[in-house]
Design an enzyme around this catalytic site. Structure first.
Site, PDB file in Angstrom:
ATOM      1  N   LYS A 150      12.085   0.127  10.221  1.00  0.00           N
ATOM      2  CA  LYS A 150      12.264   0.005  11.669  1.00  0.00           C
ATOM      3  C   LYS A 150      13.104   1.170  12.206  1.00  0.00           C
ATOM      4  CE  LYS A 150      12.574  -4.353  12.901  1.00  0.00           C
ATOM      5  NZ  LYS A 150      13.329  -5.622  12.802  1.00  0.00           N
TER       6      LYS A 150
ATOM      7  N   ARG B 243      19.325  -6.059  14.691  1.00  0.00           N
ATOM      8  CA  ARG B 243      18.067  -6.313  13.989  1.00  0.00           C
ATOM      9  C   ARG B 243      18.180  -5.831  12.553  1.00  0.00           C
ATOM     10  NH1 ARG B 243      14.102  -2.864  17.758  1.00  0.00           N
ATOM     11  NH2 ARG B 243      12.485  -4.243  16.918  1.00  0.00           N
TER      12      ARG B 243
ATOM     13  N   GLY C 115       9.309 -11.595   9.195  1.00  0.00           N
ATOM     14  CA  GLY C 115       9.977 -12.872   9.361  1.00  0.00           C
ATOM     15  C   GLY C 115      11.091 -13.148   8.380  1.00  0.00           C
TER      16      GLY C 115
ATOM     17  N   MET D 280      14.143 -11.669   8.014  1.00  0.00           N
ATOM     18  CA  MET D 280      15.501 -11.649   8.534  1.00  0.00           C
ATOM     19  C   MET D 280      15.469 -11.665  10.055  1.00  0.00           C
ATOM     20  SD  MET D 280      17.056  -9.123   5.690  1.00  0.00           S
ATOM     21  CE  MET D 280      15.520  -8.317   5.355  1.00  0.00           C
TER      22      MET D 280
ATOM     23  N   ARG E  91       5.017   0.227  13.246  1.00  0.00           N
ATOM     24  CA  ARG E  91       4.923   0.340  11.782  1.00  0.00           C
ATOM     25  C   ARG E  91       3.453   0.341  11.410  1.00  0.00           C
ATOM     26  NH1 ARG E  91       7.225  -5.698  10.870  1.00  0.00           N
ATOM     27  NH2 ARG E  91       5.562  -6.744  11.931  1.00  0.00           N
TER      28      ARG E  91
ATOM     29  N   HIS F 120       3.212 -15.930  11.800  1.00  0.00           N
ATOM     30  CA  HIS F 120       3.627 -15.692  10.414  1.00  0.00           C
ATOM     31  C   HIS F 120       2.451 -15.829   9.451  1.00  0.00           C
ATOM     32  CE1 HIS F 120       5.272 -17.000   6.487  1.00  0.00           C
ATOM     33  NE2 HIS F 120       6.090 -16.000   6.713  1.00  0.00           N
TER      34      HIS F 120
ATOM     35  N   SER G 181     -12.507   7.958 -28.238  1.00  0.00           N
ATOM     36  CA  SER G 181     -12.444   7.013 -27.134  1.00  0.00           C
ATOM     37  C   SER G 181     -11.219   6.144 -27.379  1.00  0.00           C
ATOM     38  CB  SER G 181     -13.712   6.160 -27.092  1.00  0.00           C
ATOM     39  OG  SER G 181     -13.583   5.192 -26.081  1.00  0.00           O
TER      40      SER G 181
ATOM     41  N   CYS H  34     -11.774   3.279 -23.134  1.00  0.00           N
ATOM     42  CA  CYS H  34     -12.719   2.183 -22.958  1.00  0.00           C
ATOM     43  C   CYS H  34     -12.028   0.822 -22.945  1.00  0.00           C
ATOM     44  CB  CYS H  34     -13.793   2.226 -24.030  1.00  0.00           C
ATOM     45  SG  CYS H  34     -13.123   2.050 -25.687  1.00  0.00           S
TER      46      CYS H  34
ATOM     47  N   TYR I  66     -13.383  11.059 -19.231  1.00  0.00           N
ATOM     48  CA  TYR I  66     -13.938   9.922 -18.499  1.00  0.00           C
ATOM     49  C   TYR I  66     -13.113   8.662 -18.740  1.00  0.00           C
ATOM     50  CZ  TYR I  66     -15.842   8.198 -22.917  1.00  0.00           C
ATOM     51  OH  TYR I  66     -15.960   7.730 -24.196  1.00  0.00           O
TER      52      TYR I  66
END
Ligand code: ADP
Ligand code: MG
Ligand code: MG
Length: 917
Positions: A30, A100, A109, A111, A352, A482, A808, A875, A895
């Site tokens: 914030k 705040r 929600g 705080m 935000r 909420h 592999s 794999c 890969y």
């Protein structure tokens, strides 16, 4: 020594603003964004931010302010007073602020906020004098007493918002006021006096009149809330760790409760549920703060704002739209904003990055980068480039496009018992439960339990139960309640504001459309449309799956499929690593190829041994007394195996296919009950005792470390011979078809720990392969390589690579053997390990980069010292885990290989790894 800075200033001008959006860790989300908006000259009421470091200090010392924090705060406060031309607590013209909280990661929600701080019996009169609105003055004061009492004093005095609410309701009744806004200034003044008594009764002290005391206690309350149970729980569920604490924002108040030309609201620049590019939001006239989300009055839709009677709203709406467009461009991400209009002037109180579903995330990415609405074809501003778009979505987002939806026909026929706001998309089917706690407990008992959590509304205490449920249904609250915000963040199905739900928590029933539903009754929710159905509706594959796997032409026109296709195309443009699949049937191979697999990284031959009659051939092999009868049994298998390989090679025409020789212990192929063993004896024409005895012989104390993998073929070379014949035989055959198939078989020898093991089997493979190739006069090329899944093989990779043409990394076994955790038994202790943070994650799901990853890295490096062009892949299950895929790219694997449905996710992760560099 330079002093640590604990208090930052923002607002008034760019010059006076300290900090920006990059400082979230210190200023909280914030605070950092308020500074960022102030830097961009957006209308932000000026204020101060106390850093998260100050909170960390406070938590660590059990409630002490960091040295210098108070001095800095007082100095900065002076500056704020000077800029605003008002003083905290001043009897003539008081400065009012809100206090705040805001951590680096938004925790909706968690705080609470205190508004109108600085008012007292004298200041309220000065404030009224200044704003010329008596009603606003008393409304602010009574709200302040309520919030301060509840949020700041509540935790240790038991005072709650409810204590004040009952008095408000009583007063409204007394004066026959319907809404809070119907109360007159005089009546609100009366209420303020009542509130002060309520406060004194519980707190045993009068309401504090000293503004510094008010501020000091509020700051402490915000710091203290960081360690509260509900905050801890939210962090735990959302895997938020490593934060210092919460910042405290002290912001100059602006007032949405100044009459018909004022108001407050929240908005999203784009829809976080469907991803639609139109801004959405809610607002209330003559209201303050949380009124919009608290559900006291029903908020209006943002679209109605320009239609309001007073012309100031048209302008405020236009300003808001302009600012939202600017913010989106600036942050390159859709925003969730909070705003207040004071007598026609718009102020931004927060912005935000908006929470969203996976579907919305993918839609935002493709639309913001292509500048086209994928549903309507309409043009939009281009905000992102391809790379930015790819980086803005996660594997989980993409995965949500593959989630099931309701069967369309069944849903059309089903009766909608009620419908409300589509707050979180997807189809959810489950049994009704009313208490979050019960839902949590039910899931703990049975992880497969399907639950729909039905509540009036949800609160932060309910997040555990919401997480446990398939879907959430609430009777109150809007798109920004909420329940909606939390569910959307998780991509969970959620329907809000179903007003005709009559919930009886005591009886555990809900009445919908005149019918009573009990706890345990089934409901089906369509979170994308908001429809609620009774019973269990059948679900259906997503359009993506239907288009990709079934080649359904209609599904290919679905915008959701097109979005998937766009992301995948862009991923392929940017990634450097190949993505293969783990598949052992022609159907799986075809599906994986359709999802973009570029070959098979692991074909497990043993799966083919279970189908149909084949199990009897392998059992005959197991029971055989000598090599000759073993070979006889294997000859029966050869036919089948070769056919399987032909199918797979055809499906993978032109792409490499890695086939692993038989891996599991033979014990897995014999029956373990007496009855089944007798049946086996009968079928194979041997005495029952012989079967029982052989099964006993095969029993091992530690089968994962026993007679399996290459060890089987070393004892029974004929197994290796048969499998080589099946693979190379199939390859030569399909290569010679009228429409020749281009085959690239890679024969993989499992579970070697020493080069000598590999050498022994490689010789057998090559001899037999060459013989077939010569006999058929074919030009098939093949490779012989090994799985690296025993730590010793990784450590001696330079030697192993003298023989192996490819590696592999079998990271399932490699993890098992490196940690010494049995992958089949880890369930008994993993939860404790995760709870106690002894392990950060299940190492069988997310590759342990520090330990197991080190062996992979070392294996690649040493192997390539011997054989620079050594082909390396992975794999294990990790091949489909985005974080692990990124690691694989970093250590230079050619890969990754994963299950067919994870292929799109691995493609995206590989692209992200390449973009990040
Ligand atoms: P949360 O983090 O729970 O969203 P906020 O700190 O954003 O809490 O505060 C909640 C609401 O309080 C805001 O959306 C805004 O409406 C109101 N609010 C906070 N500070 C101010 C202020 N300085 N002036 C006016 N309203 C404010
Ligand atoms: Mg907020
Ligand atoms: Mg293995």
């Amino acid at each position: 020594m330079a002093q640590k800075k604990y208090v930052y200033f923002y607002g008034v001008s760019k010059e006076l603003t300290e900090g920006d959006q990059t400082m979230k860790a210190v200023l909280g989300g914030k605070g950092a964004n308020l500074a960022e908006m102030a830097n961009a000259n957006l209308p932000v009421p000026p204020g101060l931010t106390i850093t998260t470091e100050a909170c960390a200090y406070y938590s660590k010392t059990g409630g002490k302010y960091a040295p210098e924090m108070e001095t800095q705060l007082k100095a900065q406060l002076k500056k704020l007073e000077k800029e605003m031309g008002k003083k905290l607590g001043d009897a003539k013209d008081p400065l009012l602020v809100s206090v705040r909280s805001g951590a680096a990661v938004s925790m909706p929600g968690m705080m609470d906020t205190v508004l109108n701080l600085g008012l007292n019996d004298k200041a309220v009169l000065g404030f009224i004098e200044q704003c010329g609105n008596e009603r606003t003055g008393w409304d602010c004061y009574r709200r302040f007493i309520d919030m301060f009492g509840d949020v700041v004093m509540g935790p240790y005095t038991g005072l709650t918002h409810h204590d004040f609410e009952v008095e408000l309701e009583a007063l409204k009744k007394k004066y026959k006021a319907k809404e809070d806004t119907d109360l007159t200034a005089e009546q609100l003044k009366e209420l303020t006096e009542i509130y002060k008594k309520v406060y004194q009764n519980k707190v045993k002290k009068p309401f504090p009149q000293d503004p510094w005391e008010q501020l000091d206690l509020s700051i402490r309350a915000v710091f203290g809330s960081w360690g509260s149970e509900r905050a801890e729980k939210y962090r735990q569920i959302n895997k938020i760790s490593g934060l210092m604490g919460t910042a405290v924002n002290i912001c100059t108040m602006v007032f949405g409760n100044m009459g018909a030309r004022s108001g407050t609201g929240v908005a999203f620049t784009r829809d976080g549920g469907t991803g639609h590019s139109k801004a959405m939001g809610e607002y209330l006239i003559d209201a303050q703060g949380e009124d919009v989300v608290a559900g006291i009055r029903t908020p209006k839709h943002l679209d109605d704002m320009p239609k309001e009677k007073d012309p100031v709203w048209k302008k405020a709406y236009a300003d808001l739209q302009k600012i939202m467009a600017r913010l989106e461009k600036h942050y390159k991400y859709p925003q969730d904003v909070e705003f207040t209009v004071q007598e026609g002037k718009l102020y931004m109180l927060q912005t935000r990055n908006a929470k969203r579903t996976g579907l919305a995330g993918v839609r935002w990415a493709v639309e913001m980068a292509s500048g086209v609405d994928f549903f309507t074809g309409e043009k939009q501003p281009k905000i992102l480039n391809q790379k930015e778009a790819l980086m803005s979505v996660s594997g989980e987002d993409l995965e949500q496009l593959l989630f099931p939806v309701f069967d369309i026909a069944a849903e059309k026929k089903a009766k909608i018992i009620t419908s409300a706001l589509p707050a979180g998309p997807g189809a959810a089917v489950g049994k009704i439960m009313f208490e979050a706690e019960d839902a949590e407990a039910a899931i703990e008992k049975d992880a497969d339990e399907k639950i729909i959590l039905v509540r009036h509304e949800t609160s932060p205490e309910d997040v555990g139960g919401m997480w446990a449920a398939q879907g959430v249904l609430t009777s109150t609250g809007g798109m920004t309640s909420h329940a909606a915000v939390v569910a959307r963040g998780w991509g969970k199905c959620c329907i809000c504001g179903a007003g005709d739900l009559k919930i009886d928590y005591k009886k555990k029933t809900v009445t919908i459309d005149g019918k009573v539903y009990k706890q345990g009754d089934w409901l089906s929710l369509n979170g994308s449309t908001g429809a609620v159905y009774e019973g269990q509706l059948p679900t259906q594959v997503s359009p993506v799956v239907s288009a990709v796997v079934d080649g359904n032409a209609a599904a290919k026109k679905d915008p959701i499929y097109k979005m998937y296709e766009q992301i995948s195309k862009w991923s392929d443009t940017h990634r450097k690593m190949n993505v293969r699949t783990n598949a052992d049937s022609p159907a799986d191979s075809a599906a994986a190829r359709a999802f973009g697999a570029e070959g098979i990284g692991l074909c497990r031959t043993e799966h083919m041994f279970f189908e149909g009659d084949r199990i009897w051939a392998i059992r005959e092999f197991i029971l055989a007394d000598d090599e000759k009868s073993r070979k006889g049994a294997l000859a029966k298998l050869l036919k089948h195996q070769q056919k399987d390989f032909e199918g797979i090679f055809k499906a993978m025409d032109g792409l490499p296919v890695t086939v692993r020789l038989l891996d599991p212990p033979l014990h897995e192929f014999v029956p373990h009950t007496k009855k089944d063993q007798q049946e086996m004896a009968k079928r194979l024409g041997v005495p029952a005792k012989k079967v029982t005895q052989r099964v006993q012989e095969l029993h091992e104390f530690n089968p994962m470390l026993g007679h399996r993998g290459c060890r089987l073929s070393i004892t029974y070379p004929e197994l290796c011979v048969m499998q080589t014949k099946a693979i190379i035989g199939a390859a030569c055959k399909v290569a010679k078809l009228k429409k020749p198939v281009k085959v690239l078989p890679e024969i993989m020898i499992p579970l070697i720990g020493t080069k000598a093991e590999l050498d022994f089997l490689e010789k057998i493979v090559r001899e037999n392969a060459e013989e077939i190739i010569a006999k058929t006069g074919s030009k098939v090329k093949y490779m012989v390589g090994t799985m690296i899944e025993i730590p010793r093989a990784a450590l001696t990779a330079d030697e192993v690579a003298e023989t192996a043409e490819f590696f592999s990394f079998g990271t399932n076994d490699l993890t098992q053997m490196t940690f010494g955790y049995s992958r089949d038994d880890i369930g008994s202790f993993l939860p404790d390990y995760l709870n106690e943070k002894i392990l950060p994650a299940d190492p069988f799901q997310t590759l342990d980069q520090t330990g197991v990853g080190q062996l992979v890295k070392l294996g690649v490096e040493r192997g390539r010292e011997t054989r620079p062009d050594l082909k390396c892949g992975i794999c294990g299950e990790h091949g489909g885990d985005p974080e692990s895929v990124k690691f694989c790219a970093k250590v230079g694997l050619n890969y990754v290989s994963c299950s067919p449905f994870r292929v799109p996710i691995a493609r995206l992760a590989a692209a992200q790894a390449a973009i990040k560099g």
